[in-house]
Design a protein around this motif. Sequence first.
Motif, PDB file in Angstrom:
ATOM      1  N   THR A 133      -0.163 -22.559 -12.582  1.00  8.71           N
ATOM      2  CA  THR A 133       0.562 -23.585 -13.320  1.00  8.71           C
ATOM      3  C   THR A 133      -0.015 -24.958 -13.002  1.00  8.71           C
ATOM      4  O   THR A 133      -0.780 -25.123 -12.041  1.00  8.71           O
ATOM      5  CB  THR A 133       2.058 -23.574 -12.953  1.00  8.71           C
ATOM      6  N   ALA A 134       0.404 -25.948 -13.784  1.00  9.97           N
ATOM      7  CA  ALA A 134      -0.102 -27.307 -13.593  1.00  9.97           C
ATOM      8  C   ALA A 134       0.260 -27.865 -12.223  1.00  9.97           C
ATOM      9  O   ALA A 134      -0.403 -28.774 -11.719  1.00  9.97           O
ATOM     10  CB  ALA A 134       0.437 -28.234 -14.691  1.00  9.97           C
ATOM     11  N   ASP A 135       1.302 -27.318 -11.585  1.00  6.17           N
ATOM     12  CA  ASP A 135       1.692 -27.789 -10.249  1.00  6.17           C
ATOM     13  C   ASP A 135       0.611 -27.539  -9.213  1.00  6.17           C
ATOM     14  O   ASP A 135       0.602 -28.165  -8.154  1.00  6.17           O
ATOM     15  CB  ASP A 135       2.986 -27.087  -9.801  1.00  6.17           C
ATOM     16  N   TRP A 136      -0.289 -26.565  -9.507  1.00  4.66           N
ATOM     17  CA  TRP A 136      -1.330 -26.212  -8.548  1.00  4.66           C
ATOM     18  C   TRP A 136      -2.677 -26.842  -8.904  1.00  4.66           C
ATOM     19  O   TRP A 136      -3.720 -26.363  -8.461  1.00  4.66           O
ATOM     20  CB  TRP A 136      -1.462 -24.699  -8.437  1.00  4.66           C
ATOM     21  N   LEU A 137      -2.659 -27.918  -9.673  1.00  4.30           N
ATOM     22  CA  LEU A 137      -3.884 -28.688  -9.928  1.00  4.30           C
ATOM     23  C   LEU A 137      -4.148 -29.573  -8.715  1.00  4.30           C
ATOM     24  O   LEU A 137      -3.467 -30.587  -8.508  1.00  4.30           O
ATOM     25  CB  LEU A 137      -3.741 -29.538 -11.187  1.00  4.30           C
ATOM     26  N   LEU A 138      -5.121 -29.205  -7.914  1.00  5.90           N
ATOM     27  CA  LEU A 138      -5.453 -30.001  -6.727  1.00  5.90           C
ATOM     28  C   LEU A 138      -6.151 -31.292  -7.110  1.00  5.90           C
ATOM     29  O   LEU A 138      -6.018 -32.318  -6.440  1.00  5.90           O
ATOM     30  CB  LEU A 138      -6.354 -29.187  -5.790  1.00  5.90           C
ATOM     31  N   VAL A 139      -6.943 -31.238  -8.175  1.00  5.42           N
ATOM     32  CA  VAL A 139      -7.609 -32.437  -8.700  1.00  5.42           C
ATOM     33  C   VAL A 139      -7.236 -32.570 -10.163  1.00  5.42           C
ATOM     34  O   VAL A 139      -7.549 -31.688 -10.973  1.00  5.42           O
ATOM     35  CB  VAL A 139      -9.147 -32.343  -8.566  1.00  5.42           C
ATOM     36  N   ARG A 140      -6.530 -33.613 -10.483  1.00  6.43           N
ATOM     37  CA  ARG A 140      -6.192 -33.895 -11.875  1.00  6.43           C
ATOM     38  C   ARG A 140      -7.424 -34.430 -12.612  1.00  6.43           C
ATOM     39  O   ARG A 140      -8.459 -34.682 -12.019  1.00  6.43           O
ATOM     40  CB  ARG A 140      -5.052 -34.903 -11.931  1.00  6.43           C
ATOM     41  N   LYS A 141      -7.299 -34.581 -13.895  1.00  3.27           N
ATOM     42  CA  LYS A 141      -8.424 -35.018 -14.732  1.00  3.27           C
ATOM     43  C   LYS A 141      -9.133 -36.230 -14.135  1.00  3.27           C
ATOM     44  O   LYS A 141      -8.537 -37.262 -13.890  1.00  3.27           O
ATOM     45  CB  LYS A 141      -7.927 -35.353 -16.137  1.00  3.27           C
ATOM     46  N   THR A 142     -10.410 -36.057 -13.879  1.00  2.00           N
ATOM     47  CA  THR A 142     -11.260 -37.128 -13.361  1.00  2.00           C
ATOM     48  C   THR A 142     -12.427 -37.282 -14.330  1.00  2.00           C
ATOM     49  O   THR A 142     -13.071 -36.293 -14.689  1.00  2.00           O
ATOM     50  CB  THR A 142     -11.781 -36.788 -11.956  1.00  2.00           C
ATOM     51  N   ALA A 143     -12.683 -38.500 -14.776  1.00  2.00           N
ATOM     52  CA  ALA A 143     -13.665 -38.709 -15.845  1.00  2.00           C
ATOM     53  C   ALA A 143     -14.777 -39.655 -15.420  1.00  2.00           C
ATOM     54  O   ALA A 143     -14.575 -40.554 -14.595  1.00  2.00           O
ATOM     55  CB  ALA A 143     -12.975 -39.266 -17.092  1.00  2.00           C
ATOM     56  N   ARG A 144     -15.981 -39.400 -15.989  1.00  6.23           N
ATOM     57  CA  ARG A 144     -17.107 -40.302 -15.802  1.00  6.23           C
ATOM     58  C   ARG A 144     -18.125 -40.053 -16.923  1.00  6.23           C
ATOM     59  O   ARG A 144     -18.545 -38.913 -17.136  1.00  6.23           O
ATOM     60  CB  ARG A 144     -17.788 -40.064 -14.450  1.00  6.23           C
ATOM     61  N   ASP A 145     -18.506 -41.103 -17.614  1.00  2.00           N
ATOM     62  CA  ASP A 145     -19.591 -41.044 -18.598  1.00  2.00           C
ATOM     63  C   ASP A 145     -19.467 -39.863 -19.565  1.00  2.00           C
ATOM     64  O   ASP A 145     -20.415 -39.123 -19.807  1.00  2.00           O
ATOM     65  CB  ASP A 145     -20.954 -40.963 -17.885  1.00  2.00           C
ATOM     66  N   GLY A 146     -18.270 -39.684 -20.121  1.00  2.00           N
ATOM     67  CA  GLY A 146     -18.092 -38.622 -21.099  1.00  2.00           C
ATOM     68  C   GLY A 146     -17.928 -37.235 -20.507  1.00  2.00           C
ATOM     69  O   GLY A 146     -17.936 -36.238 -21.237  1.00  2.00           O
ATOM     70  N   MET A 147     -17.774 -37.123 -19.179  1.00  2.00           N
ATOM     71  CA  MET A 147     -17.561 -35.844 -18.511  1.00  2.00           C
ATOM     72  C   MET A 147     -16.193 -35.872 -17.831  1.00  2.00           C
ATOM     73  O   MET A 147     -15.774 -36.900 -17.306  1.00  2.00           O
ATOM     74  CB  MET A 147     -18.648 -35.598 -17.459  1.00  2.00           C
ATOM     75  N   THR A 148     -15.482 -34.738 -17.845  1.00  2.48           N
ATOM     76  CA  THR A 148     -14.192 -34.640 -17.163  1.00  2.48           C
ATOM     77  C   THR A 148     -14.172 -33.379 -16.312  1.00  2.48           C
ATOM     78  O   THR A 148     -14.783 -32.363 -16.662  1.00  2.48           O
ATOM     79  CB  THR A 148     -13.019 -34.600 -18.148  1.00  2.48           C
ATOM     80  N   VAL A 149     -13.446 -33.437 -15.220  1.00  5.43           N
ATOM     81  CA  VAL A 149     -13.333 -32.277 -14.331  1.00  5.43           C
ATOM     82  C   VAL A 149     -11.935 -32.227 -13.738  1.00  5.43           C
ATOM     83  O   VAL A 149     -11.312 -33.273 -13.494  1.00  5.43           O
ATOM     84  CB  VAL A 149     -14.401 -32.318 -13.206  1.00  5.43           C
ATOM     85  N   ALA A 150     -11.426 -31.031 -13.548  1.00  2.61           N
ATOM     86  CA  ALA A 150     -10.165 -30.798 -12.856  1.00  2.61           C
ATOM     87  C   ALA A 150     -10.332 -29.529 -12.024  1.00  2.61           C
ATOM     88  O   ALA A 150     -11.164 -28.669 -12.344  1.00  2.61           O
ATOM     89  CB  ALA A 150      -9.014 -30.654 -13.841  1.00  2.61           C
TER      90      ALA A 150
END
Length: 551
Positions: free
Chosen positions: A529-546
């Motif tokens: 579930t979303a509660d277990w997202l250790l890293v929320r959306k992180t963006a740079r130069d058109g790239m995103t990671v979670a």
Amino acid sequence: MIYFVGAGSGAADLITVRGMRLLERADMVVWAGSLVNGELLSYCKPGCEVHDSALLTLDETDALLQRAAREGKDCVRLHTGDPALFGAIREQMERLDVAGVAYEVVPGVSSLFAAAAALKRELTVPGVSQTVIVSRMAGRTPVPERESIRALSRHGATMVLFLSAGMIASLTRELLVGGTYTARTPCAVVYKASWQDEQIVRGTLGDIAEQAAAAGITKTALVLVGDVLGDRSEPSKLYDRQFATAFRPARVSFGFDRVAVACFSEKGAELMEKIVASGTDGEPGHPPFITVRCFGDRHPPLAGFCAEQFAAAHAGTRTLIVFVGAAGIAVRGIAPFVRDKARDPAVVCLDEGGQFAVPLLGGHGGGANEAARTLAQAVGAVPVVTTATDVRGLWAVDDWAKRHGFALPDRAAAKKISAAVLAGKKVLAVGIGCKKNTDGHALSAFVRSVFAERELDIALVGVVASVELKKDERAIADFASSLAVPFVTFPAAELDAIPGDFASSDFVRRTAGTDCVCERAAVRAARTTADWLLVRKTARDGMTVAVAVFA
């Protein structure tokens, strides 16, 4: 006597004092005229016999050195920089050994240090790079395959490359192929470091070849690569107030609302005072220490001390209890009050001699493991941490959560996660979104930097995920391949149906069919579930990671 002397990095006054004095009294000098500053010959006495080895073969050079020895002359064999680096002195010394000719080697200042000085950069920076790799590109003289530029570049350390400026386009390609450096990695070319005509070109691996070509630099230059050339750094521990040395005590903060220390002997009381003196917790803005001496004919009961501290912890006050003395006494003292792993205080025991700091309770969630390390740092002890993940150097979700302010949704699940890590399982899912045809090196560097900043172990990644629209995105597929994990994609509608609080974007919904690619993909791939997202959306130069954890 024959002297192999390092001429220094270039400038005539950067030769060592010993080297200069040997030049002043030498009867013969054989110098590397193509590399060494000719001004150094001004140190030679009148009548000194001078030969330029750039015009000679090894046989001819050896003949000069042996003649000087036979004639009883002092001879300086003057090499560029320091003779030990690309000096080609071993073959000369071996011939002298066979002939029974005595010689000495006098070190010099290598041009690599002059280049660092010219750039005003330290080559070893805490938290950035603690390793310097000195090498060169393969040219007419090969290098061992295990020492190829692409192999060495995988370390991501600081690199100083000799004899390679003339092949800089090929050099930068090889550095990038290694997969650790990126086109943004800082790079510099220093021509004739410390000479009067010194020239510096700064850039990145993406543009340094073009810049060096424009400057006309093809030889007599060093290429330096690595993040130490950039702006990222952290202070040295040597001058850190929290770092004890033989000359200066540490000043540390334990980071608790309440720190209580009990000792069981006179010697233990001395260590208790040292702990109190080392802590900033009693300074303005920090809570004072609570101390008690539980020894002698009249002393407060240990049970009362323990009851008071546990009551504070169970009421929500972050509490650290430190016992100085036998662990058995400490264990019996706290035993009647231990209630709940989530609410019990952190408890650490030190022997009265200050040799060991042992967490007894609340290792991860309570912060006792970190407190033991801090105490050890303050008094010069050895932290003895017995938690399985710590012993094996593995990532622990509860410890990570405490340090990063992450509220664990379920402690039972956290225990399962730690068990999975101990069993060697991969427990993290990475969700990625990016523009079409994103550069693979840039994406890999971005994701790895997020993991480094959040103190997550990228080796624990078990799957890389995205929206189905990105199933043919080479950059994401290559990143998953570099980790040897699957790259999976999900239909936009399936991702959009996942309940929970996600970083919503109208633009992403219009282009990808779901309001958030990286977070939803990570959660779906981790089957959580979303509660277990250790890293929320992180963006740079058109790239995103979670990043989500398999809970």
